[in-house]
Design a protein around this motif. Sequence first.
Motif, short mmCIF file in Angstrom:
data_model
loop_
_atom_site.label_atom_id
_atom_site.label_comp_id
_atom_site.label_asym_id
_atom_site.label_seq_id
_atom_site.Cartn_x
_atom_site.Cartn_y
_atom_site.Cartn_z
N ARG A 133 10.58 19.25 -17.31
CA ARG A 133 11.90 19.84 -18.13
C ARG A 133 13.06 19.44 -17.28
N SER A 134 13.20 19.48 -16.08
CA SER A 134 14.39 19.44 -15.12
C SER A 134 14.81 18.28 -14.90
N TYR A 135 13.99 17.00 -15.03
CA TYR A 135 14.24 15.74 -14.13
C TYR A 135 15.58 15.09 -14.86
N TYR A 136 15.46 14.91 -16.32
CA TYR A 136 16.67 14.21 -16.84
C TYR A 136 17.86 15.02 -16.82
N PRO A 137 17.82 16.26 -17.13
CA PRO A 137 19.09 17.28 -16.85
C PRO A 137 19.83 17.31 -15.58
N CYS A 138 19.23 16.87 -14.64
CA CYS A 138 19.37 16.86 -13.23
C CYS A 138 19.58 15.76 -12.60
N LEU A 139 19.17 14.84 -13.14
CA LEU A 139 19.16 13.24 -12.60
C LEU A 139 20.43 12.85 -12.01
N GLU A 140 21.50 13.02 -12.87
CA GLU A 140 22.81 12.56 -12.24
C GLU A 140 23.67 13.64 -11.64
N ARG A 141 23.04 14.87 -11.68
CA ARG A 141 24.22 16.07 -11.36
C ARG A 141 23.51 16.65 -10.05
N THR A 142 22.38 16.34 -9.35
CA THR A 142 21.96 16.94 -8.28
C THR A 142 21.48 16.17 -7.08
N GLN A 143 22.27 14.81 -7.36
CA GLN A 143 21.82 13.85 -6.11
C GLN A 143 22.38 14.59 -4.75
N GLY A 144 21.50 14.33 -3.70
CA GLY A 144 21.52 15.14 -2.37
C GLY A 144 21.28 16.24 -2.32
N LEU A 145 20.79 17.14 -3.41
CA LEU A 145 20.34 18.37 -3.10
C LEU A 145 19.26 18.53 -2.06
N PRO A 146 19.68 19.21 -1.06
CA PRO A 146 18.71 19.60 -0.14
C PRO A 146 17.49 20.51 -0.41
N PHE A 147 16.42 19.93 -0.10
CA PHE A 147 14.95 20.67 -0.47
C PHE A 147 14.20 20.45 0.42
N ALA A 148 12.94 21.32 0.09
CA ALA A 148 11.85 21.63 1.31
C ALA A 148 10.77 22.08 0.28
N TYR A 149 9.46 21.76 0.97
CA TYR A 149 8.40 22.27 0.04
C TYR A 149 7.24 22.58 0.93
#
Length: 165
Positions: free
Chosen positions: A88-104
């Motif tokens: 659900r999040s991939y395409y809405p975020c694709l061009e707008r969250t580049q470089g988002l810091p993440f961990a898992y």
Amino acid sequence: MLRTDPGESVENSKKLLIVAHAPSPNTLKLREAAEKGARHADIENVEVTVLAPLDAGPEDVLACDAIILGTTENLGYMSGALKDFFDRSYYPCLERTQGLPFAYYIRAGHDGTGTHRAIESIATGLRWKRIQEPLICRGEYREEFSEQCQELGLYVAASLDAGLL
């Protein structure tokens, strides 16, 4: 010291989103531990939001400054709930969250390899920036898993608070 209650927003604070699947008492302990670390008393300017994957969506990702993902390993893959979140999040975020810091973190009954590979593949496509080696909690549940998740939450929140992310 500036602290926020869960739901209270502070201007200029950084936003940490924790999206973690917790279908069992032990996986709930892991999510709660990550949150506890992120809400450490020494963290002053970080607002923490914790959501189950089915309750989180692209608007939550777009509003955050960093994200921690948590999942179980199901049949050698991430949980269906986390996969649904990504779907659900991939395409809405694709061009707008580049470089988002993440961990898992992954709660893996076996080795976690397939889950690790899948998360890395999706995050690479999103061009997110992994800020810590994945935490893979393998084998029978041990209390140290909670301690490790707490450290993960603390590390990410402290890095945000210090302006390193």
